[in-house]
Design a protein around this motif. Structure first.
Motif, PDB file in Angstrom:
ATOM      1  N   LEU A  14       0.822  -1.212   0.000  1.00 48.22           N
ATOM      2  CA  LEU A  14       0.000   0.000   0.000  1.00 48.22           C
ATOM      3  C   LEU A  14       0.856   1.262   0.000  1.00 48.22           C
ATOM      4  O   LEU A  14       1.772   1.415   0.797  1.00 48.22           O
ATOM      5  N   LYS A  15       0.553   2.162  -0.927  1.00 50.51           N
ATOM      6  CA  LYS A  15       1.225   3.462  -1.022  1.00 50.51           C
ATOM      7  C   LYS A  15       0.390   4.511  -0.296  1.00 50.51           C
ATOM      8  O   LYS A  15      -0.763   4.284   0.038  1.00 50.51           O
ATOM      9  N   ARG A  16       0.958   5.677  -0.100  1.00 50.63           N
ATOM     10  CA  ARG A  16       0.172   6.802   0.392  1.00 50.63           C
ATOM     11  C   ARG A  16      -0.733   7.252  -0.751  1.00 50.63           C
ATOM     12  O   ARG A  16      -0.321   7.230  -1.911  1.00 50.63           O
ATOM     13  N   GLY A  17      -1.965   7.636  -0.439  1.00 48.52           N
ATOM     14  CA  GLY A  17      -2.871   8.044  -1.505  1.00 48.52           C
ATOM     15  C   GLY A  17      -4.306   8.205  -1.045  1.00 48.52           C
ATOM     16  O   GLY A  17      -4.577   8.417   0.140  1.00 48.52           O
ATOM     17  N   LEU A 150       0.012  12.527  -7.760  1.00 45.25           N
ATOM     18  CA  LEU A 150      -0.816  11.312  -7.729  1.00 45.25           C
ATOM     19  C   LEU A 150      -0.697  10.508  -9.021  1.00 45.25           C
ATOM     20  O   LEU A 150      -0.715  11.062 -10.118  1.00 45.25           O
ATOM     21  N   LYS A 151      -0.588   9.202  -8.842  1.00 47.34           N
ATOM     22  CA  LYS A 151      -0.574   8.255  -9.957  1.00 47.34           C
ATOM     23  C   LYS A 151      -1.657   7.208  -9.676  1.00 47.34           C
ATOM     24  O   LYS A 151      -2.240   7.185  -8.596  1.00 47.34           O
ATOM     25  N   GLU A 152      -1.897   6.336 -10.614  1.00 47.74           N
ATOM     26  CA  GLU A 152      -2.916   5.291 -10.440  1.00 47.74           C
ATOM     27  C   GLU A 152      -2.629   4.445  -9.191  1.00 47.74           C
ATOM     28  O   GLU A 152      -3.540   4.043  -8.489  1.00 47.74           O
ATOM     29  N   GLU A 153      -1.355   4.200  -8.907  1.00 51.00           N
ATOM     30  CA  GLU A 153      -0.987   3.399  -7.736  1.00 51.00           C
ATOM     31  C   GLU A 153      -1.366   4.084  -6.415  1.00 51.00           C
ATOM     32  O   GLU A 153      -1.385   3.439  -5.373  1.00 51.00           O
ATOM     33  N   ASN A 154      -1.639   5.383  -6.460  1.00 51.89           N
ATOM     34  CA  ASN A 154      -2.070   6.122  -5.270  1.00 51.89           C
ATOM     35  C   ASN A 154      -3.583   6.266  -5.204  1.00 51.89           C
ATOM     36  O   ASN A 154      -4.099   6.907  -4.293  1.00 51.89           O
ATOM     37  N   LEU A 155      -4.292   5.663  -6.169  1.00 52.80           N
ATOM     38  CA  LEU A 155      -5.753   5.819  -6.236  1.00 52.80           C
ATOM     39  C   LEU A 155      -6.506   4.485  -6.261  1.00 52.80           C
ATOM     40  O   LEU A 155      -7.729   4.468  -6.148  1.00 52.80           O
ATOM     41  N   THR A 156      -5.777   3.383  -6.406  1.00 53.91           N
ATOM     42  CA  THR A 156      -6.398   2.052  -6.466  1.00 53.91           C
ATOM     43  C   THR A 156      -5.636   1.126  -5.541  1.00 53.91           C
ATOM     44  O   THR A 156      -4.399   1.039  -5.631  1.00 53.91           O
ATOM     45  N   TYR A 157      -6.349   0.427  -4.668  1.00 51.79           N
ATOM     46  CA  TYR A 157      -5.692  -0.509  -3.765  1.00 51.79           C
ATOM     47  C   TYR A 157      -4.864  -1.522  -4.544  1.00 51.79           C
ATOM     48  O   TYR A 157      -5.275  -1.985  -5.610  1.00 51.79           O
ATOM     49  N   PRO A 158      -3.693  -1.913  -4.010  1.00 49.88           N
ATOM     50  CA  PRO A 158      -2.863  -2.915  -4.683  1.00 49.88           C
ATOM     51  C   PRO A 158      -3.541  -4.283  -4.700  1.00 49.88           C
ATOM     52  O   PRO A 158      -4.321  -4.606  -3.799  1.00 49.88           O
TER      53      PRO A 158
END
Length: 159
Positions: A14-17, A150-158
């Protein structure tokens, strides 16, 4: 016993986002719960409790007075793990739907000066536990390091 959905997210990835945590139906209405993740789980120190408490007061004040989002705001408050906040809005929403208001809220927190709303003995159950300076620092860190890029990885759970 069924596992709680948020416990199935791999916090090692999980990233920050800004993430949609869940969507709940209340009658014909939908409530969308967001995970506003300000800290990298299990990798960086959790937020200081007084600063997080101040951010809760500032964030809730901002949202409940926002021209567009006030009537959609159900809840804004801290995660028990102190790595972010939960934000619940009325409506069937995506992370992208709330990027701008989240940026505005963290701008408000980072730039706030004056008396923290709701911090006297009558209004708050732990009125002495606030730290505006660190709250502003945390908000600035999140807005410059996460919200600004912000990138997609910061907006969608892994997965």
């Amino acid at each position: 016993m069924e596992k709680i959905a948020s416990f199935t997210v791999d916090h090692n990835k999980l990233k920050r986002g800004i993430y949609v945590s869940r969507k709940d139906k209340v009658g014909a209405e939908t409530l969308t719960s967001f995970d506003i993740r300000t800290k990298l789980p299990n990798a960086e120190p959790a937020m200081d409790i007084p600063a997080m408490h101040t951010m809760e007061h500032l964030g809730a004040t901002f949202l409940r007075n926002h021209e567009k989002w006030a009537d959609k705001t159900i809840y804004f408050g801290p995660m028990g793990c102190r790595t972010g906040f939960y934000l619940i809005f009325h409506g069937d929403l995506s992370s992208n739907d709330i990027v701008e208001v989240t940026k505005e809220m963290f701008d408000f927190m980072a730039e706030f000066n004056g008396e923290i709303p709701g911090t006297n003995k009558i209004e708050c159950g732990n009125y002495a536990s606030h730290d505006l300076a660190i709250a502003k620092w945390e908000a600035e860190k999140y807005r410059t390091e996460v919200l600004a890029t912000l990138k997609e990885e910061n907006l969608t759970y892994p997965e």
